[in-house]
Design a protein around this motif. Structure first.
Motif, short mmCIF file in Angstrom:
data_model
loop_
_atom_site.label_atom_id
_atom_site.label_comp_id
_atom_site.label_asym_id
_atom_site.label_seq_id
_atom_site.Cartn_x
_atom_site.Cartn_y
_atom_site.Cartn_z
N ARG A 82 41.46 32.92 38.04
CA ARG A 82 41.67 33.58 36.55
C ARG A 82 43.03 34.54 36.60
NH1 ARG A 82 36.96 31.85 33.72
NH2 ARG A 82 35.49 31.11 35.33
N TRP A 83 43.66 34.56 35.48
CA TRP A 83 44.71 35.18 35.19
C TRP A 83 44.74 36.71 35.34
CZ3 TRP A 83 45.14 38.63 31.31
CH2 TRP A 83 44.46 38.37 30.34
N TRP A 84 43.45 37.16 34.93
CA TRP A 84 43.20 38.58 34.89
C TRP A 84 42.69 39.24 36.31
CZ3 TRP A 84 38.39 38.68 36.23
CH2 TRP A 84 37.24 37.81 35.75
N ASP A 85 42.50 38.23 37.14
CA ASP A 85 42.01 38.50 38.51
C ASP A 85 43.31 38.87 39.52
OD1 ASP A 85 40.02 39.08 40.52
OD2 ASP A 85 39.32 37.16 40.32
N VAL A 86 43.09 40.08 40.08
CA VAL A 86 44.18 40.34 41.02
C VAL A 86 44.39 39.49 42.19
CG1 VAL A 86 45.40 42.28 41.94
CG2 VAL A 86 43.98 42.99 40.08
N CYS A 107 37.86 37.23 45.25
CA CYS A 107 38.11 37.70 43.71
C CYS A 107 36.84 37.90 43.03
CB CYS A 107 38.64 36.29 43.28
SG CYS A 107 40.26 35.83 44.14
N TRP A 108 36.85 38.13 41.72
CA TRP A 108 36.05 38.44 40.96
C TRP A 108 35.15 37.28 40.47
CZ3 TRP A 108 33.57 42.89 40.18
CH2 TRP A 108 33.98 44.02 40.35
N LYS A 109 36.27 36.24 40.33
CA LYS A 109 35.68 34.82 39.95
C LYS A 109 36.10 34.00 41.12
CE LYS A 109 33.27 35.38 36.07
NZ LYS A 109 32.27 34.77 35.61
N GLU A 110 36.63 32.62 40.78
CA GLU A 110 37.00 31.72 41.59
C GLU A 110 38.23 32.00 42.34
OE1 GLU A 110 36.73 30.75 38.30
OE2 GLU A 110 34.60 30.47 38.31
N ILE A 111 38.34 31.34 43.60
CA ILE A 111 39.63 31.50 44.26
C ILE A 111 40.34 30.36 44.24
CG2 ILE A 111 40.72 31.50 46.64
CD1 ILE A 111 38.30 33.39 47.28
N ALA A 112 41.77 30.13 43.86
CA ALA A 112 42.48 29.31 43.59
C ALA A 112 43.06 28.64 45.06
CB ALA A 112 43.76 29.51 42.82
N THR A 113 43.66 29.45 45.71
CA THR A 113 43.96 29.24 47.15
C THR A 113 44.28 30.42 47.99
OG1 THR A 113 46.46 29.86 46.69
CG2 THR A 113 45.64 27.48 46.28
N ALA A 114 44.01 30.17 49.26
CA ALA A 114 43.88 31.20 50.16
C ALA A 114 44.70 30.69 51.43
CB ALA A 114 42.66 31.70 50.63
N TRP A 115 45.63 31.53 52.12
CA TRP A 115 46.38 31.17 53.20
C TRP A 115 46.60 32.17 54.28
CZ3 TRP A 115 48.32 31.89 48.61
CH2 TRP A 115 49.50 32.77 48.37
N VAL A 116 46.85 31.89 55.52
CA VAL A 116 47.08 33.19 56.65
C VAL A 116 48.60 32.96 56.69
CG1 VAL A 116 46.74 33.75 58.78
CG2 VAL A 116 44.91 32.80 57.10
N SER A 117 49.50 33.96 56.83
CA SER A 117 50.74 34.10 57.36
C SER A 117 50.74 34.63 58.70
CB SER A 117 51.77 34.83 56.55
OG SER A 117 51.29 35.99 56.51
N HIS A 118 51.91 34.19 59.72
CA HIS A 118 51.93 34.64 60.83
C HIS A 118 53.31 35.24 61.21
CE1 HIS A 118 48.55 32.08 62.27
NE2 HIS A 118 48.86 31.31 61.31
#
Length: 123
Positions: A82-86, A107-118
Motif C-alpha cells: 500500500r502506498w500509505w504503508d511505511v 506492514c499494516w496490510k500486504e507486503i510487496a517484497t522483502a529481501w536481505v542485504s549482506h
C-alpha cells in the motif's frame, strides 16, 4: 647485381625475425617471471550468510545462517504493497560463524517484497 640485393633482403628479414623472437624471451628472463613459478593471486575467502525469507500476509520472517568463518552483517528490507504503508529497513544484525539469526518485520496490510542485504562485519 640482383642476387646480391636478394641475399641482403633475406639476411635482413631473417635478422628481424630472430630479433622479434628473442626480445620477449629476454624481457621474460630479465623480469624473472616464468609461467610455472608465477604466483596466482589469492582466492577470496568465501563469506556471507544463507537466508530464507517467508512472507505470510502482513508479516515477513527471514532466517539467516552463516556457515563461513567470518562474521556477516545482515539487514531485512521490507516494501509494503500500500502506498500509505511505511517501508522499513531493519537494523543490521551480526551473524557469527556457525550461527543462525531470525529477522522479522511487518506492514499494516500486504507486503510487496522483502529481501536481505549482506555486508562483512568490521574487524
Amino acid at each position: 647485381m640482383r642476387p646480391k640485393r636478394r641475399r641482403t633482403r633475406l639476411l635482413l628479414a631473417a635478422s628481424v625475425a630472430v630479433a622479434a623472437l628473442a626480445v620477449p624471451l629476454g624481457v621474460r628472463a630479465a623480469s624473472g617471471a616464468d609461467s610455472a613459478t608465477a604466483a596466482a593471486p589469492p582466492e577470496p575467502e568465501p563469506a556471507g550468510s544463507e537466508c530464507r525469507t517467508t512472507i505470510e500476509g502482513s508479516r515477513v520472517v527471514a532466517y539467516c545462517h552463516n556457515p563461513y568463518p567470518s562474521t556477516d552483517l545482515v539487514q531485512l528490507h521490507t516494501e509494503c504493497a500500500r502506498w500509505w504503508d511505511v517501508d522499513a529497513d531493519g537494523a543490521a544484525v551480526a551473524v557469527e560463524p556457525g550461527r543462525t539469526v531470525r529477522l522479522e518485520d511487518r506492514c499494516w496490510k500486504e507486503i510487496a517484497t522483502a529481501w536481505v542485504s549482506h555486508r562483512p562485519a568490521p574487524l
